[in-house]
Motif scaffolding. Structure first.
Motif, PDB file in Angstrom:
ATOM      1  N   ALA A  93       8.726  30.997  15.007  1.00  0.00           N
ATOM      2  CA  ALA A  93       7.261  31.034  14.920  1.00  0.00           C
ATOM      3  C   ALA A  93       6.824  30.254  13.690  1.00  0.00           C
ATOM      4  O   ALA A  93       7.562  30.167  12.700  1.00  0.00           O
ATOM      5  CB  ALA A  93       6.752  32.474  14.855  1.00  0.00           C
TER       6      ALA A  93
ATOM      7  N   ALA B 287       2.789  32.139   8.975  1.00  0.00           N
ATOM      8  CA  ALA B 287       1.450  32.688   9.178  1.00  0.00           C
ATOM      9  C   ALA B 287       0.473  32.281   8.076  1.00  0.00           C
ATOM     10  O   ALA B 287      -0.739  32.225   8.297  1.00  0.00           O
ATOM     11  CB  ALA B 287       1.524  34.209   9.270  1.00  0.00           C
TER      12      ALA B 287
ATOM     13  N   VAL C 136       0.846  24.313  14.333  1.00  0.00           N
ATOM     14  CA  VAL C 136       0.835  24.495  15.786  1.00  0.00           C
ATOM     15  C   VAL C 136       2.127  23.921  16.345  1.00  0.00           C
ATOM     16  O   VAL C 136       2.459  22.758  16.105  1.00  0.00           O
ATOM     17  CB  VAL C 136      -0.388  23.804  16.431  1.00  0.00           C
ATOM     18  CG1 VAL C 136      -0.351  23.986  17.948  1.00  0.00           C
ATOM     19  CG2 VAL C 136      -1.683  24.375  15.853  1.00  0.00           C
TER      20      VAL C 136
ATOM     21  N   ALA D 108       2.395  32.595  24.224  1.00  0.00           N
ATOM     22  CA  ALA D 108       1.297  32.017  23.452  1.00  0.00           C
ATOM     23  C   ALA D 108       0.110  32.966  23.505  1.00  0.00           C
ATOM     24  O   ALA D 108      -0.238  33.486  24.576  1.00  0.00           O
ATOM     25  CB  ALA D 108       0.902  30.655  24.015  1.00  0.00           C
ATOM     26  N   ASN D 109      -0.474  33.194  22.349  1.00  0.00           N
ATOM     27  CA  ASN D 109      -1.640  34.062  22.264  1.00  0.00           C
ATOM     28  C   ASN D 109      -2.870  33.290  22.746  1.00  0.00           C
ATOM     29  O   ASN D 109      -3.234  32.258  22.170  1.00  0.00           O
ATOM     30  CB  ASN D 109      -1.838  34.534  20.825  1.00  0.00           C
ATOM     31  CG  ASN D 109      -2.805  35.691  20.737  1.00  0.00           C
ATOM     32  OD1 ASN D 109      -3.598  35.932  21.640  1.00  0.00           O
ATOM     33  ND2 ASN D 109      -2.725  36.420  19.633  1.00  0.00           N
TER      34      ASN D 109
ATOM     35  N   HIS E 165      -5.892  34.567  22.732  1.00  0.00           N
ATOM     36  CA  HIS E 165      -7.053  35.062  21.979  1.00  0.00           C
ATOM     37  C   HIS E 165      -8.178  35.483  22.924  1.00  0.00           C
ATOM     38  O   HIS E 165      -9.364  35.261  22.651  1.00  0.00           O
ATOM     39  CB  HIS E 165      -7.560  34.003  20.985  1.00  0.00           C
ATOM     40  CG  HIS E 165      -6.507  33.558  20.023  1.00  0.00           C
ATOM     41  ND1 HIS E 165      -6.068  34.338  18.978  1.00  0.00           N
ATOM     42  CD2 HIS E 165      -5.797  32.388  19.968  1.00  0.00           C
ATOM     43  CE1 HIS E 165      -5.140  33.682  18.308  1.00  0.00           C
ATOM     44  NE2 HIS E 165      -4.953  32.499  18.872  1.00  0.00           N
TER      45      HIS E 165
ATOM     46  N   HIS F 294      -0.068  25.340  23.814  1.00  0.00           N
ATOM     47  CA  HIS F 294       0.827  25.369  22.664  1.00  0.00           C
ATOM     48  C   HIS F 294       1.368  26.790  22.452  1.00  0.00           C
ATOM     49  O   HIS F 294       0.584  27.728  22.278  1.00  0.00           O
ATOM     50  CB  HIS F 294       0.101  24.904  21.397  1.00  0.00           C
ATOM     51  CG  HIS F 294      -0.257  23.453  21.422  1.00  0.00           C
ATOM     52  ND1 HIS F 294       0.631  22.464  21.041  1.00  0.00           N
ATOM     53  CD2 HIS F 294      -1.398  22.818  21.801  1.00  0.00           C
ATOM     54  CE1 HIS F 294       0.056  21.284  21.173  1.00  0.00           C
ATOM     55  NE2 HIS F 294      -1.179  21.470  21.628  1.00  0.00           N
TER      56      HIS F 294
ATOM     57  N   THR G 128       3.010  30.094  20.633  1.00  0.00           N
ATOM     58  CA  THR G 128       2.937  30.659  19.289  1.00  0.00           C
ATOM     59  C   THR G 128       4.272  31.264  18.856  1.00  0.00           C
ATOM     60  O   THR G 128       4.540  31.354  17.660  1.00  0.00           O
ATOM     61  CB  THR G 128       1.850  31.742  19.221  1.00  0.00           C
ATOM     62  OG1 THR G 128       2.050  32.687  20.290  1.00  0.00           O
ATOM     63  CG2 THR G 128       0.473  31.127  19.390  1.00  0.00           C
TER      64      THR G 128
END
Length: 418
Positions: A78, A81, A88, A110-111, A113, A241, A243
């Motif tokens: 990952a 953060a 990315v 992949a998050n 959101h 993309h 995460t």
């Protein structure tokens, strides 16, 4: 004047190998009960060797499998953060990781959101803490996951608005298992039946097709709703993309894979990519495997010694008790080489029969015990081969010495020995 050469007398006939073998087998057939008892002693010694090595090997394999389930071959990749600006990962990061030689599986999530709700009328706070993740279809294989109800995303379902719930997400959204939708008619009742197996994500209905068991290696996925990669692009305007990339590799090469992963998944900024260190269970597994391997080697040596002593004792007694027969054959003109050949062939044949029977018996007992304990059945090839060849070698060695000693006795002494 030339003296006449004295006649050396008749010489014993030299027996061919097949004749010696037939003579040895004849001795076994004519002494059926005694030969069976001798073979039984040999087979028990060989069976002991197989059992003592096979049962610990099955236990070792079961323990190694349990340790492997703790994620000894899994890595998590990952971006950092706290990087500014945020890093990315490339859209093909998991495919790039899969090209590393020792890697066996590379998957990604992949998050998106986005917010998930039980229905379009539900309070948004009801699903707080539940994330919506786009997932590759091979995710379960990479995280050692299993499906509790329904099925996981496939190449077919991932293109449509379908969802798989993590264990905590399912509990939060009110799902205990997947129920197939029923076609009961038209109108509002039909809509209500269909919505009972759906979740509402960013203005789109997604049909729930599976619920996962808890994932101890990746607990963050337990509170997630997983949707297909293509469906996330089409329905939620997902940019593609990943995460997080999950990688499994051969345990012997896991450290080497960890070293090259950052530069592989993000060649431009490898220093801003974090890779989890191998699980502590891997070190425990390697230490346990080394200790058990030494233990198995020691047990095999002790078992081989015990089995060899049993085989040798059986063959020595079998030959010594037949010294009268040896003396009688010597008195009838048999040579020492014929006596030795006969009893060596008989010892080899009897040991081979007992070795094969003991190997089969030991394998059956070991397999039965392993199955009763729900262990994988492991039969070390070395133990199976050593059981037969070791029995033959020890039997020949044990039968050769007393046969040679008895063949050297004068016939009258051999006949009077018993």
């Amino acid at each position: 004047m030339t003296r006449p050469v004295p006649d050396p007398g008749p010489r014993p006939v030299r027996l061919a190998f097949t004749d010696v073998l037939r003579l040895g087998l004849l001795g076994i057939r004519t002494r059926g009960p005694r030969a069976a008892l001798s073979a039984l002693g040999i087979s028990l010694g060989v069976a002991t060797l197989v059992v003592v090595t096979a049962i610990p090997a099955s236990s070792q394999r079961a323990l190694m499998d349990r340790l492997s389930a703790l994620g000894t071959n899994m890595l998590r990749v990952a971006p950092q953060a706290d990087s500014d600006p945020p890093v990315v990962l490339p859209a093909t990061a998991d495919a790039m990781a899969a090209r590393i030689g020792p890697v066996t599986t590379a998957s990604a999530v992949a998050n998106t959101h986005r917010t998930v709700l039980r229905s379009d009328l539900a309070d948004p706070s009801d699903a707080a803490g539940v994330s919506v993740l786009a997932a590759r279809t091979n995710l379960l294989r990479a995280v050692h996951g299993t499906v509790r109800s329904g099925s996981f995303l496939s190449a077919a379902t991932a293109r449509f608005p379908t969802a798989v719930l993590g264990s905590r997400a399912a509990s939060r959204l009110g799902f205990d298992r997947v129920r197939p939708a029923r076609e009961t008619g038209h109108g509002p009742w039909h809509k209500s039946e269909q919505e009972s197996g759906q979740v509402y994500i960013d203005g789109h209905w997604f049909t729930v097709i599976g619920i996962l068991d808890p994932l101890p290696l990746t607990p963050d996925l337990d509170a997630s709703v997983l949707i297909g990669w293509d469906a996330a692009r089409d329905q939620l305007r997902f940019d593609g993309h990943p995460t997080v990339v999950y990688v499994t590799a051969r345990e012997s090469r896991i450290e080497a894979v960890r070293d090259v992963l950052p530069a592989t998944v993000h060649p431009q900024l490898p220093g801003l990519v974090q890779v989890s260190r191998p699980s502590d269970a891997l070190a425990a597994k390697r230490a346990t495997q080394q200790t058990l391997s030494v233990l198995l080697l020691g047990l095999a040596g002790v078992a081989l010694l015990v089995g060899g002593v049993g085989v040798a004792n059986t063959m020595v007694v079998s030959v010594l008790e037949r010294r009268r027969e040896i003396g009688l054959r010597r008195a009838l003109g048999a040579g020492r080489g014929q006596i030795r050949g006969q009893f060596v062939a008989e010892s080899a044949a009897l040991s081979a029969l007992g070795g094969c029977a003991g190997t089969a018996l030991g394998a059956a007992v070991s397999a039965g015990y392993a199955v009763s304990r729900s262990w994988p059945v492991v039969l070390p090839p070395l133990a199976l081969v050593a059981g037969v060849l070791g029995a033959v070698a020890v039997g020949v060695a044990a039968g050769l010495y007393p046969a040679v000693r008895a063949s050297r006795l004068p016939p009258t002494e051999a006949l009077a020995a018993v």
